[in-house]
Design a protein around this motif. Structure first.
Motif, PDB file in Angstrom:
ATOM      1  N   VAL B 218      -1.527   4.331   2.699  1.00 54.57           N
ATOM      2  CA  VAL B 218      -1.868   3.841   1.366  1.00 54.57           C
ATOM      3  C   VAL B 218      -0.680   3.068   0.818  1.00 54.57           C
ATOM      4  O   VAL B 218       0.463   3.482   0.970  1.00 54.57           O
ATOM      5  CB  VAL B 218      -2.196   5.023   0.422  1.00 54.57           C
ATOM      6  CG1 VAL B 218      -2.431   4.524  -0.997  1.00 54.57           C
ATOM      7  CG2 VAL B 218      -3.412   5.793   0.923  1.00 54.57           C
ATOM      8  N   GLU B 219      -0.989   1.915   0.215  1.00 55.79           N
ATOM      9  CA  GLU B 219       0.073   1.124  -0.390  1.00 55.79           C
ATOM     10  C   GLU B 219      -0.031   1.244  -1.908  1.00 55.79           C
ATOM     11  O   GLU B 219      -1.107   1.049  -2.477  1.00 55.79           O
ATOM     12  CB  GLU B 219      -0.092  -0.343   0.042  1.00 55.79           C
ATOM     13  CG  GLU B 219       1.058  -1.217  -0.371  1.00 55.79           C
ATOM     14  CD  GLU B 219       0.865  -2.663   0.075  1.00 55.79           C
ATOM     15  OE1 GLU B 219       1.666  -3.503  -0.309  1.00 55.79           O
ATOM     16  OE2 GLU B 219      -0.126  -2.942   0.811  1.00 55.79           O
ATOM     17  N   TYR B 220       1.083   1.590  -2.532  1.00 52.36           N
ATOM     18  CA  TYR B 220       1.091   1.739  -3.981  1.00 52.36           C
ATOM     19  C   TYR B 220       1.392   0.408  -4.628  1.00 52.36           C
ATOM     20  O   TYR B 220       2.434  -0.195  -4.379  1.00 52.36           O
ATOM     21  CB  TYR B 220       2.113   2.797  -4.401  1.00 52.36           C
ATOM     22  CG  TYR B 220       1.669   4.179  -4.004  1.00 52.36           C
ATOM     23  CD1 TYR B 220       0.960   4.971  -4.904  1.00 52.36           C
ATOM     24  CD2 TYR B 220       1.892   4.668  -2.725  1.00 52.36           C
ATOM     25  CE1 TYR B 220       0.511   6.224  -4.545  1.00 52.36           C
ATOM     26  CE2 TYR B 220       1.442   5.923  -2.348  1.00 52.36           C
ATOM     27  CZ  TYR B 220       0.754   6.697  -3.265  1.00 52.36           C
ATOM     28  OH  TYR B 220       0.295   7.930  -2.887  1.00 52.36           O
ATOM     29  N   LEU B 221       0.471  -0.063  -5.459  1.00 52.55           N
ATOM     30  CA  LEU B 221       0.633  -1.373  -6.088  1.00 52.55           C
ATOM     31  C   LEU B 221       1.025  -1.189  -7.559  1.00 52.55           C
ATOM     32  O   LEU B 221       1.605  -0.180  -7.914  1.00 52.55           O
ATOM     33  CB  LEU B 221      -0.659  -2.176  -5.923  1.00 52.55           C
ATOM     34  CG  LEU B 221      -1.139  -2.296  -4.464  1.00 52.55           C
ATOM     35  CD1 LEU B 221      -2.546  -2.880  -4.413  1.00 52.55           C
ATOM     36  CD2 LEU B 221      -0.189  -3.150  -3.641  1.00 52.55           C
TER      37      LEU B 221
END
Lengths: 320, 257
Positions: B218-221
């Protein structure tokens, strides 16, 4: 994007927030299917079939399932899909990462928006007691996401029902090591706060357990609503913890929320800020809950609520 | 019983966190670091268990030198040993990476302790990110049974019984050990440290264990502020009857009634 929605069932009926998943699934998916797991699910499966699912799968499983067994079954069912959606109930939030772990999928809990960008799932979720929100991109091909109740509309029932079919799945052996040996029901706790249209919440400002029960109870009764509470009330044991609204309690978005003697600490507000109409009654005119209330009454709950109950009664009677 | 309690260090959850406009990130100034509330409940549960039935409690967290605050606190209120697990990047780590470094570090902690853990506990969720995933993901990395949201644990033959909190009551489960569980709020509060224990904890060594995280899933934006709700009408009148009458008019015109 092929989307599968897990429809959780209570008393033979789908819980409202899990049907909302079909709205999200149809918005982003080429296929939006539904899955139900348990026993005695015919009526619930039909309800889901009329709410726009492409196909409804029913996994028959006898007796109470542990969360491990349910996660195992859902992980097997989700193999054929890109995205599994669950409702962010207490159960949904614990199942979501368990299924994701089994699938090696990326996951997120309690999201308020799901979208797809370049074939990948993107979500928005509240953090820091809902004071902020953060966008997340799931990088894996598969994703498992739990969606907060009230984030999507409940789908309208359609005339034509989707096909319902039995799916033969069972929990894997290693998911059966924990066994449920007893179930303790809390007396009178069948109320589903998340599905209630009107919620009357009491806070510490109600003063005593007796006033909390009689005044909040009367206001909820005259409006056909249910009673909830903020954390201090739960800690004082004026009402069961199942009625707690806010962080680590229930997240609600009823048509009408009335906060009585509630100051509006962010831990509570994070659980009710998406209510459609907010009324606040508090003697402290500086109480932060007034900043988010559609209608605030500055006054003593012990005096204001009985008058309000009478006025609403009169209004209802005049309407017949 | 050997119990591991996994901690997350979080900003003080009684402080309201807003956005730092200059960085576009949460403004954590004024929110002192502390052990996540649910992790402190897990520690208290573990401490009570070992006091009654024997065994030791180990605390650990994932992070950097700065995250030792929660471990020092844990050592003052029941934990006998503590480890700092390094290897992730706090800015980018996802829940699965935290779980992966914990899973890699656990055998190393067991080796250093000279005993395997019978029970691995995590708080049900953190008060900052409210992700509620690390315990669940950690459990998937071990061939152990798993229960979420427990409020009690007791010995039963060679295994344990756990009382699990549900929306509408409780379930009691029996399971073999070792096991993994997440902890909800039991009907007791964590103990306060004595000054003596606090001083002793400050002097204790906290070994570091380095571990390689799994690839991020998961990439935290970007962070953003939720849409603000507009305050509506606030009625203030010395006469409650008058105030309620005014309120009723508004409720009727707003079609609430």
């Amino acid at each position: 994007m092929n989307v599968l929605a897990f429809i959780d069932v209570k008393d033979g009926k789908p819980i409202g927030t899990s049907l909302e998943l079909l709205t999200a699934a149809k918005e982003i998916g080429e296929t939006a299917d539904a899955i139900l797991v348990g026993e005695g699910l015919e009526e619930a499966a039909q309800a889901a079939a009329k709410c726009g699912a492409g196909k409804v799968s029913v996994v028959e499983a006898e007796g109470l399932l542990t969360e491990e067994a349910l996660s195992s079954i859902l992980a097997q069912a989700a193999e054929a899909y890109d995205l599994l959606l669950l409702s962010a109930t207490t159960l949904g939030k614990t199942i979501t990462p368990q299924v994701a772990g089994k699938l090696g999928a990326g996951s997120a809990n309690d999201v308020i928006k799901v979208s797809v960008e370049d074939g990948k799932v993107k979500v928005l979720r509240p953090v820091y007691s809902g004071n902020l929100q953060q966008e997340l991109a799931i990088k894996t091909d598969k994703a498992v996401v739990s969606v907060r109740g009230g984030s999507y509309d409940k789908p309208q029932e359609e005339g034509a029902a989707a096909p319902v079919e039995k799916l033969d799945l069972a929990a894997e052996e290693d998911a059966l090591r924990s066994k449920i040996v007893d179930v303790i029901a809390e007396a009178g706790e069948t109320v589903n706060l998340e599905d209630a249209k009107v919620v009357v919440c009491g806070g510490r400002g109600m003063g005593t357990k007796e006033d909390f029960e009689s005044l909040c109870g009367a206001l909820a009764d005259v409006l056909g609503g249910v009673v909830g509470a903020s954390r201090p009330v739960i800690d004082s044991e004026w009402i069961s913890r199942t009625r707690q609204v806010g962080q680590s309690g229930k997240i609600i978005s009823p048509d009408l929320y009335i906060g009585c003697g509630i100051s509006g600490a962010s831990q509570h507000v994070s659980g009710m800020r998406d209510s459609k109409y907010i009324i606040a009654i508090n003697k402290d005119e500086e109480a932060p809950i007034f900043e988010i209330a559609n209608l605030g009454i500055v006054g003593d709950v012990k005096k204001v609520i009985p008058i309000l109950v009478e006025e609403i009664k009169k209004r209802k009677e005049s309407e017949g | 019983m050997e119990i591991l309690v996994c901690f997350k260090q979080v900003p003080d959850d009684s402080v309201e966190i807003g956005m730092d406009a200059s960085t576009g990130k949460p403004d954590l100034k004024g929110a002192d670091p502390q052990g996540n509330a649910f992790d402190t409940y897990a520690l208290e549960m573990a401490a009570r268990y070992t006091e009654e039935h024997g065994g030791t409690v180990t605390a650990c967290t994932v992070g950097t030198e700065d995250d030792k605050v929660c471990l020092k606190n844990a050592l003052a209120v029941g934990a006998k040993k503590a480890y700092l697990v390094t290897g992730t990047d706090a800015e980018t780590q996802d829940a699965d990476q935290v779980a992966s470094v914990l899973a890699a570090a656990i055998p190393k902690m067991e080796e250093a302790n000279g005993a395997k853990f019978d029970l691995i506990l995590c708080g049900r969720e953190s008060t900052d990110n409210i992700g509620g995933q690390v315990g669940e993901l950690l459990a998937q990395k071990f061939p152990y049974p798993f229960v979420t949201n427990i409020v009690a644990v007791d010995p039963k033959d060679d295994g344990a019984t756990m009382k699990k909190e549900l929306d509408e009551g409780y379930q009691v489960l029996e399971l073999p050990l070792p096991a993994v569980a997440t902890v909800s709020k039991p009907n007791y509060d964590p103990r306060y440290p004595t000054i003596k224990n606090k001083l002793a904890a400050r002097r204790m060594q906290i070994p570091e264990i380095a571990a390689e995280p799994a690839d991020a899933k998961v990439e935290y934006l970007a962070f953003s502020e939720p849409p603000k709700r507009q305050a509506g009408v606030k009625i203030q009148d010395d006469d409650d009857e008058v105030a309620v009458k005014q309120a009723m008019e508004i409720l009727i015109s707003d079609k609430v009634l």
